[in-house]
Write an enzyme that holds these catalytic residues in place. Structure first.
Site: not given
Ligand code: F6P
Length: 969
Positions: A279, A310, A357, A392, A399
């Site tokens: 990123r 996105d 996602d 249980r 995620m």
């Molecule tokens: O966008 C994909 C994802 O796996 C999400 O589901 C999750 O919130 C996020 O990335 C986790 O990000 P990272 O791998 O940077 O912890």
């Protein structure tokens, strides 16, 4: 008297439901005496009335048997002959398949029956196994097949009323989005000039296409890269990868690298992204993007494929938007020359959405989403086992950030009690109550475990996060359940991609290169997207805009807009979840004086998703106030054993995720089983609608029933076939339940065998693939695993093709030390050739390769049917079952008003016996008559038009295989 017989007599045995009166005839004095003795003693009947010489009537509380005597030597001879034949086939054939009449008797102790039969030397057959029989059959002295069952559930008894009171909140159909579809089949034609390996490509164009992966990694990204690299080279262009996503674009240097064909060998089975991702903070700035533009131009790259979520797609969109100003600035500051400026003043960007996602509203499935769903479902399946053992409750955090797609789909696939998703924020204090109500009800109805799935981004309507601890506390404090929480975390992003993501990644990668090469300077940035079974191109800007709108709706708390802004498919699935999992099965059909009986049957070989279809159909029927009825063990189960019963919620707990067929399946058609008896039972049980879940035999069954409507009014009811077969050869659909499960089983199998091949010098494997006369499974698996060659019934095996493949595969072994360390696997459909077996084929490869490699034959066989159904088969089964029930319900009015209609003459009647199929971007119902008469090659058991024709060519292109155009064998 044998003591065991005495013991059986003392139990409360009875004939099973429905068969309360039986009349038998003996044709000699001897067999008459034997028959009376057999039924009286062995079946514990009391003699009611006896005329010693002519007739004996026997009965108990439930059964009434009259045995008559009528001397006829000729018939007696025939009976004895028949009896001898049945005895002769005892160990070879199923008596039930050759005998049109049989009685089934319920006993308390089936084991004792078996022992007794053995001791008094009466022949018998036991099912499912001799060791653990559920049913045992023997022969009476008159040649009738007599069955014993210890399993009341297998046979019909009564039909209890089940009346839900919750109304369906919203019946309106969700509309589909428009898009400009491109048919890959027409794009990918083989040219005879195509070289078998890309290194021989002579005329390279100057175009350079790069691919990068950005944001979170997702399984299937490597398939995109492989497809982009190979398609680019195939099209005569140069292929580049940009390592570490947009960050690598800013860094330049070693991050930008030219790739060859072999560099991506074997990548389909590898998860994550092999070229790295990030990123990038730098790329978020204009200064960063300026450097990125310079790096692209210095490497003479004119087009990029951006594969990511996105944020990444938004990054690609901004880059494209700014490109002209960036290039102008580079020219003005003297960083690039005027000729570079002219050559690179247009940038072509093509996006492919990849994110577990699945939060891009324009596409049905982002790359990686179904692999993550597979991981989630497996984890929940595992947890259900321990939860069930300990009774249980489990709260499982999934995620997805602010998108509940994974959670909802997993909720359907695992039949979770409850899902909490960001799209449906509930007021603080309200979700707790609702959750408790559902969990309490399910426990009361017989469920031992409690599964609550929580999306990590779930919120209350005040935008306060709902955590797994919050949910756990509610279950513990309010319901006193022993509760545990599990956060699945990054496990969800790992593991080999499922076949779907490999295929989708490949097709989208190929389409992206096609898009780039077909673009003009005016072409807007494109997003490659998926709708149902179709790849299409759309404006990337719309996708970015739609995503921003959802984020904005969250901020502004416009909750009503959030769910409706998601994909139409997601909305429908969410509705499906509510329909099957939140319906109150408990408050039964009260006021309804219009309860209809909807039957379901499984026909053909077992297919993943059959149980999910029955589970969902039953739940949905109950919710709609109708009675779900299961026909057990196919048409023969109904015609011979009257195996039919109402499904209750407590019967079907856990079926959603089970493999095989809980209600039993076989290949017999109504005509073979006895269509008259079937009509009789349809009438007896007032069947108002029918759902067949099955393969080609299911298709034929539907046609036979429809054809018999004139003779049997019982079949003048709405009938739907949900195609289910790994062969995927049912006309009227491009997708059959079970095909995805089989594809995954085969893919996993071939991945493993591929590892062996790559580790062993000079070793290839020739794998035999199921699928009848359809090469669908073999072809799609060949893309998923990157097979070197595939032989399918549609092509046959020609010597020319074989010759060519031997040469190509032999030369691929010569790339020792190249980046391509993938295994060499060759797939062959079982029916690809009438004369060449896979053993022959392996021998031919070994001998003709002149010692370059050895080929070994491998037969995975029925392993391909898979175990637990894939997440795709489970969720699609639910969706199709609900659509089928809706279809049937919508037809009730017509049938009520048209009882005596001349069925042949009306369109409505013809269109009430249909196949429910996926075609391109649509889910459609097509009349069986249309399909059977005009669109089916009955002899070959195949549709006349092969919808995946172009995919075979594509599979060859990506494997570097030249197809030799030859006639079929
Ligand atoms: O966008 C994909 C994802 O796996 C999400 O589901 C999750 O919130 C996020 O990335 C986790 O990000 P990272 O791998 O940077 O912890």
């Amino acid at each position: 008297m044998d003591t065991s017989i005495e013991r059986i007599r003392s139990h409360n045995n009875s004939l099973v439901n429905g068969v309360s009166y039986v009349e038998l005839t003996a044709y000699s004095q001897e067999s008459y005496g034997n028959a009376v003795q057999f039924y009286r003693v062995f079946l514990n009947l009391n003699e009611l009335d006896t005329d010693q010489r002519k007739e004996t009537v026997m009965c108990n509380d439930l059964a009434y048997i009259r045995i008559k005597y009528k001397e006829d030597q000729e018939v007696e001879r025939q009976v004895n002959e028949r009896l001898s034949k049945l005895i002769e086939i005892t160990t070879k054939n199923d008596w039930r398949a050759v005998s049109s009449s049989s009685l089934v008797y319920f006993v308390d102790d089936i084991g004792e029956v078996k022992e007794t039969l053995k001791r008094i030397s009466l022949p018998h057959q036991a099912y499912p196994t001799e060791l653990t029989p559920a049913q045992i059959y023997t022969l009476d002295p008159l040649g009738n097949v007599i069955g014993f069952t210890g399993n009341k559930l297998a046979i019909a008894t009564e039909m209890p009323l089940v009346i839900p009171t919750i109304e369906d909140e919203d019946d309106s159909e969700f509309s589909s989005k428009e898009g400009s579809f491109t048919d890959l089949t027409t794009l990918m034609r083989t040219t005879s000039a195509y070289p078998s390996l890309p290194t021989r490509i002579a005329n390279r164009s100057d175009r350079r296409i790069a691919v990068l992966t950005s944001g979170s990694d997702a399984p299937g990204m490597n398939s995109v890269i492989r497809a982009v690299v190979r398609s680019t080279i195939f099209k005569g262009c140069r292929s580049f990868v940009i390592r570490e996503g947009f960050e690598g674009l800013v860094q330049g240097g070693a991050c930008i690298q030219e790739y060859t064909w072999e560099d991506v060998g074997g990548w389909n089975s590898q998860s994550g992204t092999n070229i790295g991702t990030s990123r990038s903070k730098l790329f978020l700035t204009r200064a960063g993007r300026l450097i990125a533009a310079e790096n692209l131009i210095k490497n003479s790259i004119d087009s990029i494929v951006v594969c990511g979520g996105d944020g990444s797609l938004a990054g690609g969109h901004i880059f494209k938007q700014e490109w002209h100003s960036l290039v102008a600035e580079l020219l003005n500051t003297g960083v690039i020359s005027i000729s570079e400026y002219h050559r690179f003043k247009h940038l072509t960007i093509c996006g492919i959405s990849a994110s577990i996602d699945n939060d891009i509203p324009i596409t049905d499935s982002s790359i990686g989403a179904y692999s993550a769903l597979d991981r989630v479902c497996k984890a929940v399946d595992y947890i259900q086992v321990t939860a069930d053992s300990t009774a249980r409750a489990y709260v499982i955090e999934i995620m997805g950030r602010h998108c509940g797609w994974l959670t909802v789909m997993a909720g359907i696939a695992t039949a979770a009690d409850y899902v909490i998703i960001p799209e449906l924020p509930r007021e603080n204090g309200c979700w707790e109550e609702h959750l408790c109500k559902i969990v309490k009800r399910n426990r009361k109805n017989g469920r031992r475990n409690t599964i609550v799935l929580l999306c990590e981004g779930a919120l209350t309507s005040d935008l306060i996060p709902i955590t797994s601890q919050d949910v756990s506390r509610v279950l513990t404090d309010r319901l006193k359940l022993d509760t545990r929480t599990t956060v699945l975390g990054h496990v969800q992003r790992g593991g080999a991609p499922v076949a779907y993501d490999r295929l989708s990644g490949t097709l989208q990668g190929v389409e992206a290169v096609e898009t780039i090469l077909g673009s003009t300077p005016d072409t807007p940035p494109t997003l490659i997207a998926v709708k149902e079974n179709k790849i299409f191109r759309t404006d990337l800007r719309n996708a970015v805009k739609a995503t921003l709108e959802i984020n904005d709706a969250f901020q502004r708390k416009s909750f009503d807009r959030i769910l409706t802004s998601r994909q139409a498919g997601f909305q429908e699935y969410f509705k499906n979840f509510l329909a099957i999992n939140s319906a109150d099965q408990d408050k039964k059909m009260t006021k309804s004086d219009n309860i209809k009986n909807i039957a379901i049957i499984n026909i053909g070989a077992p297919a993943g998703g059959m149980n999910s279809a029955v589970y969902s159909m039953a739940n949905y029927c109950m919710w709609k106030g109708h009675r779900p009825i299961a026909i057990y063990n196919g048409w023969s189960g109904l015609a011979r054993h009257e195996s039919i019963r109402t499904l209750k919620w407590s019967d079907i707990i856990g079926w959603q995720s089970r493999g095989g067929s809980e209600i039993g399946t076989n290949r017999e058609t109504p005509d073979e089983a006895d269509i008259g008896m079937i009509a009789y039972y349809f009438q007896k049980y007032n069947i108002d609608g029918l759902i067949i879940v099955g393969g080609f035999e299911g298709f034929v069954s539907l046609r036979q029933l429809e054809n018999a409507r004139e003779l049997f009014p019982a079949f003048r009811i709405p009938m739907v076939l949900i195609p289910a077969t790994l062969s995927n050869n049912v006309p009227g659909t491009e997708y059959s339940l079970g095909n995805d499960t089989a594809l995954n089983s085969l893919t996993e199998f071939c991945d493993n065998i591929g590892i062996s091949s790559s580790a062993t010098q000079g070793r290839a494997y020739v794998v035999e693939v199921q699928g009848g006369n359809s090469g669908h499974l073999a072809t799609f698996a060949s893309i998923a695993i990157g097979a070197r060659a595939t032989y399918v019934p549609e092509d046959g095996i020609s010597l020319d093709q074989l010759d060519n493949d031997i040469e190509t595969i032999s030369s691929s072994f010569e790339y020792v030390g190249s980046a391509d360390r993938s295994g060499k696997v060759i797939l062959v459909s079982k029916n690809a050739s009438k004369s060449i077996t896979i053993e022959n084929l392996a021998d031919i490869f070994t001998v003709e390769s002149g010692g370059t490699f050895e080929a070994h034959p491998v037969i995975p066989g029925h392993l391909q049917q898979g175990g637990s159904p894939s997440a795709i088969d489970r969720t699609r089964a639910t969706r199709l079952a609900i659509r089928a029930v809706d279809f049937i319900i919508n037809k009730f009015e017509f049938f009520t008003n048209n009882k005596d209609v001349n069925y042949n003459a009306t369109k409505d009647m013809i269109e009430s016996a249909v196949v429910l199929g996926v075609k391109g971007e649509d889910i459609i119902f097509t009349s069986i008559r249309q399909l059977y008469l005009f669109e089916t090659n009955i002899e070959k058991r195949m549709p006349k038009v092969i919808h995946w024709e172009g995919i075979r060519t594509l599979s060859d292109h990506l494997a570097g295989r030249k197809r030799v155009n030859v006639e079929l064998e």
